[in-house]
Design a protein around this motif. Structure first.
Motif, PDB file in Angstrom:
ATOM      1  N   LEU A  94       8.949   9.483   3.342  1.00 29.80           N
ATOM      2  CA  LEU A  94       7.515   9.664   3.578  1.00 29.80           C
ATOM      3  C   LEU A  94       7.170   9.378   5.034  1.00 29.80           C
ATOM      4  N   HIS A 152       1.518   5.227   4.990  1.00 32.35           N
ATOM      5  CA  HIS A 152       1.990   6.583   4.705  1.00 32.35           C
ATOM      6  C   HIS A 152       0.847   7.569   4.872  1.00 32.35           C
ATOM      7  N   TYR A 164       0.850  -1.204   0.000  1.00 33.69           N
ATOM      8  CA  TYR A 164       0.000   0.000   0.000  1.00 33.69           C
ATOM      9  C   TYR A 164       0.879   1.244   0.000  1.00 33.69           C
ATOM     10  N   ASN A 165       1.916   1.212   0.827  1.00 31.06           N
ATOM     11  CA  ASN A 165       2.814   2.371   0.908  1.00 31.06           C
ATOM     12  C   ASN A 165       3.589   2.580  -0.392  1.00 31.06           C
ATOM     13  N   LEU A 219      -6.113  13.672  -0.049  1.00 37.79           N
ATOM     14  CA  LEU A 219      -6.636  14.157  -1.334  1.00 37.79           C
ATOM     15  C   LEU A 219      -7.127  15.577  -1.144  1.00 37.79           C
ATOM     16  N   GLN A 242      -8.346  16.974  -6.080  1.00 39.92           N
ATOM     17  CA  GLN A 242      -8.121  15.530  -6.136  1.00 39.92           C
ATOM     18  C   GLN A 242      -6.680  15.161  -6.430  1.00 39.92           C
ATOM     19  N   ASN A 243      -5.759  16.072  -6.066  1.00 36.47           N
ATOM     20  CA  ASN A 243      -4.343  15.715  -6.060  1.00 36.47           C
ATOM     21  C   ASN A 243      -4.068  14.967  -4.763  1.00 36.47           C
ATOM     22  N   LEU A 244      -3.110  14.041  -4.815  1.00 36.41           N
ATOM     23  CA  LEU A 244      -2.750  13.306  -3.600  1.00 36.41           C
ATOM     24  C   LEU A 244      -1.509  13.953  -3.002  1.00 36.41           C
ATOM     25  N   PHE A 300      -4.328   6.863  -7.138  1.00 35.22           N
ATOM     26  CA  PHE A 300      -4.507   6.339  -5.780  1.00 35.22           C
ATOM     27  C   PHE A 300      -5.481   5.163  -5.786  1.00 35.22           C
ATOM     28  N   THR A 301      -6.605   5.321  -6.472  1.00 38.51           N
ATOM     29  CA  THR A 301      -7.563   4.210  -6.515  1.00 38.51           C
ATOM     30  C   THR A 301      -6.972   3.035  -7.281  1.00 38.51           C
ATOM     31  N   ILE A 342       1.186   4.274  -2.646  1.00 38.89           N
ATOM     32  CA  ILE A 342       1.012   5.708  -2.329  1.00 38.89           C
ATOM     33  C   ILE A 342       2.211   6.492  -2.847  1.00 38.89           C
ATOM     34  N   ASP A 343       3.375   5.927  -2.673  1.00 33.75           N
ATOM     35  CA  ASP A 343       4.601   6.615  -3.120  1.00 33.75           C
ATOM     36  C   ASP A 343       4.524   6.949  -4.596  1.00 33.75           C
ATOM     37  N   GLY A 344       3.942   6.037  -5.365  1.00 37.43           N
ATOM     38  CA  GLY A 344       3.868   6.249  -6.808  1.00 37.43           C
ATOM     39  C   GLY A 344       2.630   7.001  -7.274  1.00 37.43           C
ATOM     40  N   ALA A 345       1.667   7.185  -6.373  1.00 37.04           N
ATOM     41  CA  ALA A 345       0.406   7.819  -6.785  1.00 37.04           C
ATOM     42  C   ALA A 345       0.515   9.331  -6.691  1.00 37.04           C
ATOM     43  N   LYS A 346      -0.270  10.027  -7.545  1.00 37.10           N
ATOM     44  CA  LYS A 346      -0.201  11.489  -7.465  1.00 37.10           C
ATOM     45  C   LYS A 346      -1.577  12.140  -7.420  1.00 37.10           C
ATOM     46  N   ASP A 347      -2.618  11.361  -7.694  1.00 40.48           N
ATOM     47  CA  ASP A 347      -3.961  11.948  -7.685  1.00 40.48           C
ATOM     48  C   ASP A 347      -4.981  10.847  -7.391  1.00 40.48           C
ATOM     49  N   LEU A 348      -6.246  11.210  -7.484  1.00 37.11           N
ATOM     50  CA  LEU A 348      -7.299  10.263  -7.126  1.00 37.11           C
ATOM     51  C   LEU A 348      -7.240   9.008  -7.997  1.00 37.11           C
ATOM     52  N   LYS A 353       1.308  13.980  -0.345  1.00 37.18           N
ATOM     53  CA  LYS A 353       1.973  13.033   0.550  1.00 37.18           C
ATOM     54  C   LYS A 353       2.789  13.801   1.589  1.00 37.18           C
TER      55      LYS A 353
END
Lengths: 128, 570
Positions: free
Chosen positions: B109, B117, A88-89, B121, B125-127, A101-102, A92-98, B129
């Motif tokens: 992180l 982590h 999961y982490n 949002l 809708q940017n994530l 993330f989904t 998240i590290d690689g995600a940048k938006d909704l 961190k």
């Protein structure tokens, strides 16, 4: 509907001269409609031998998978995706938006299939 | 123009609570956006300090990029008569990319309590961190920014207060700081801390002592950031603010990403809990779809401009005592560091059942003439084990000033116990002892009441609600009785009477909200001590007067406000 379970592997510990074996703890368990009711989950966890049903903690991955399958059966959901906190982490590290993330919940982890919940065939879809 | 019109509904530059995200738009559009802000409202400028990093040691305030030109921004604000404040993050900020820190030091992180982590949002809708503040490069970068920003403010004589802000998230009833971390950076920093603090070595086999030491380490690092900011920005420093960011918790990030999202009901429940805890909240992360109807009404009516102005001390506590509606509650709970103290005595449950949303948890006692005057009517509950010498003396002074004070003496230190006995003796305080479920002493001095009870027997007593019932009956507390479901919410306000309302002692208003998808009924009994005056702004709601009081019907996402005149008892 789909089910996702995020779990944390805890290494064995020595606390107050008491040995606690390694375990798999449920961190989050949710469907497309939100988090599952914890009281119900604790009740379902009682079916797994040696599980700490109050803390939703299991001695091994097979037990965790059995629990996930049990919940899936209860909710008539065939597949439950198990994702470790580490995966999961990474997600998240690689995600940048909704959207990305989904995507973590589709890309990472492994799927536990509950064979007792029948897969909907082409004809089955017409009759539900 | 169409963009500006639609931006009133969704404006990432103005996400809520009068905040202005200057980095989210071209500097050429600042003036237009500023003019959209109401003239009387103070504008809060969160400082995205990472945005100003030109390199690890060079900071740009407009020479390189116009969007960093804070001088021009402040000049525009001043030119258009807008008051403003700076908000300097002292922890990771979930509404900023990388939690607000420069990319060059965003290395590790942050890891939350459950091992995941920390990420949130935002409105677009940017994530975002969060990166660990325990990474060794973060503090030197922050300190370098502080120096540069302090020089900037001093050189250009920008006169605006600056608040150091700590950001929190709320999950499963617990509020946690974004500074909290259990990443590798934290563990390494903790090891260094242990070596320095205990060069001879220390025994960490007990998880409780390890946890306490980690908490101490986290506190010291937090203090480091805070004191560095206060020191560098002294002439402009106004103090600290603790802000809970709605929608920022790890669980909320997951929930908000689901097709159903987080419901209005869940947000409302959280918001009311924050109200009870006296938390300042921010809705900066919430999308327009999330922040609609009930939530929007509650935010603007109870966490809006006036509440902000009071929190940031921009207006006196009582600006116009003859006209102002003030939040109304019946009790303040001072539990100290044992935040669940009054839960264990059953008081919180009693208050929830009988005086829902009419009480607040307070971290500390505000002992100023204005605060004392404003809270004169409130019953004050003190946890004896958490009292300092100062707060103990202040508590007794409140009693002498005619206030109603309850003191749980279980855990009261020996020194305080002696001082208490001496106080009662020297002032010839009239006392009566009662033994109902627990030993209780009732002290009277004019209008003041000091009720000293032993909380210990109440902890395990299943009948303890009767004790609190007796206490409130003895104190003759007068308030309309409201019967409503758990998922209907209401907040009370009070104002003095107008010249044409002299038959009343005061006027009270209840705002009722139904954030569910179901029709709800609310029953308000006035017990012949209140007169229903009028209803205000019903939206999908109706009210009708009955012999006992008022019956209200709230349709899904309905709201209504009702005014009651308080009669003097005859």
């Amino acid at each position: 509907m789909s089910l996702k379970l995020i779990y944390h592997f805890q290494t064995s510990q020595n606390q107050d001269q008491e040995f606690r074996p390694a375990s798999y703890a449920v961190i989050y368990f949710f469907s497309d409609d939100g988090f599952l009711d914890e009281r119900q989950l604790r009740e379902l966890a009682k079916a797994i031998p040696n599980a700490d049903h109050e803390g939703l903690t299991f001695l091994n991955l097979d037990d965790l998978k059995s629990f996930a399958a049990r919940v899936g059966e209860e909710l008539a959901v065939r597949e439950v995706r198990l994702i470790s906190v580490q995966d999961y982490n990474i997600g998240i590290d690689g995600a940048k938006d909704l959207a990305t993330f989904t995507g973590v919940f589709e890309k990472y982890g492994e799927i536990v299939v509950n064979e007792t919940v029948k897969k909907k065939g082409l004809f089955g879809k017409f009759f539900t | 123009m169409a963009y500006l019109e639609s931006s009133k509904k969704f404006d990432p530059v103005r996400p809520g609570e009068q905040w202005f995200f200057y980095w989210k738009t071209s500097a050429a559009l600042w003036e237009t956006r500023i003019l959209q802000c109401p003239v009387h409202e103070v504008i809060f400028l969160p400082l995205y300090w990472g945005f100003h990093a030109e390199s690890s040691t060079e900071w740009d305030f407009g020479k390189v990029r116009p969007e960093r030109d804070l001088l021009r921004l402040t000049q525009l604000l001043t030119q258009h008569g807008r008051k403003f404040c700076w908000l300097l993050p002292l922890t990771p900020a979930p509404f900023m990319p990388n939690g607000g820190i420069p990319v060059s030091v965003a290395r590790v992180l942050s890891v939350g309590k459950s091992g995941v982590h920390l990420a949130a949002l935002d409105q677009e809708q940017n994530l975002n961190k969060m990166f660990s503040f325990f990474e060794p490069k973060v503090f030197p970068s922050f300190a370098s920014f502080l120096q540069a920003f302090g020089t900037f403010l001093g050189t250009h004589k920008v006169k605006a207060p600056l608040w150091g802000c700590q950001f929190f998230y709320s999950q499963d009833g617990e509020t946690s700081s974004f500074l909290g971390d259990s990443s590798l950076a934290f563990e390494q920093g903790f090891s260094r801390f242990l070596r320095k603090a205990h060069p001879e070595g220390t025994d960490l086999t007990d998880p409780r002592s390890e946890s306490e030491l980690k908490e101490r380490f986290t506190g010291e690092v937090g203090q480091l950031f805070s004191s560095a900011a206060e020191s560098a920005l002294g002439p402009f420093w106004a103090g600290h603010q603790r802000i809970v960011i709605l929608g920022a918790a790890p669980k909320e990030t997951i929930l908000r990403s689901l097709p159903t999202g987080k419901s209005q009901l869940e947000y409302t429940r959280d918001l009311f809990q924050h109200f009870v805890n006296g938390d300042q909240v921010s809705s900066a992360l919430l999308t327009p779809e999330e922040k609609k109807e009930s939530l929007q009404w509650i935010l603007s009516e109870h966490f809006g401009a006036r509440t902000l102005e009071l929190a940031y001390k921009l207006v006196p506590t009582v600006s116009n005592p003859d006209e102002d509606w003030r939040p109304y509650s019946v009790a303040d709970l001072y539990s100290g560091e044992h935040v669940d103290h009054f839960d264990k005595l059953g008081l919180r449950r009693f208050l929830y059942r009988n005086y829902r949303w009419l009480y607040q948890n307070r971290e500390s006692l505000e002992f100023t003439p204005e605060a004392i005057d404003q809270s004169q009517h409130k019953i004050k509950f003190f946890n004896g084990s958490s009292l300092t010498r100062t707060s103990f003396a202040q508590m007794l002074k409140l009693f002498m000033l005619g206030q109603r004070v309850l003191l749980d003496r279980s855990g009261l230190g020996e020194g305080h116990e002696k001082r208490l006995q001496l106080f009662l003796l020297e002032n010839s305080i009239r006392m009566q002892s009662v033994n109902f479920m627990t030993a209780t002493q009732i002290c009277e001095l004019g209008d003041g009441r000091l009720i000293i009870f032993d909380g210990a027997p109440l902890r395990e007593n299943p009948e303890r609600e009767k004790f609190w019932n007796h206490i409130f009956r003895y104190l003759s507390f007068v308030q309309p009785e409201v019967q409503m479901d758990d998922d209907v919410f209401g907040l009370w306000r009070i104002r003095p009477t107008a010249p044409h309302e002299l038959s009343y002692l005061d006027v009270r208003r209840v705002n009722l909200y139904n954030p569910t998808s179901y029709k709800k009924a609310v029953s308000i009994r006035t017990h012949r001590q209140f007169a229903f005056m009028k209803m205000i702004d019903p939206t999908r709601a109706t009210a009708r007067s009955t012999t006992d009081g008022v019956e209200v019907e709230l349709l899904p996402n309905g709201k209504i406000a009702l005014d009651f005149g308080h009669y003097e008892e005859t």
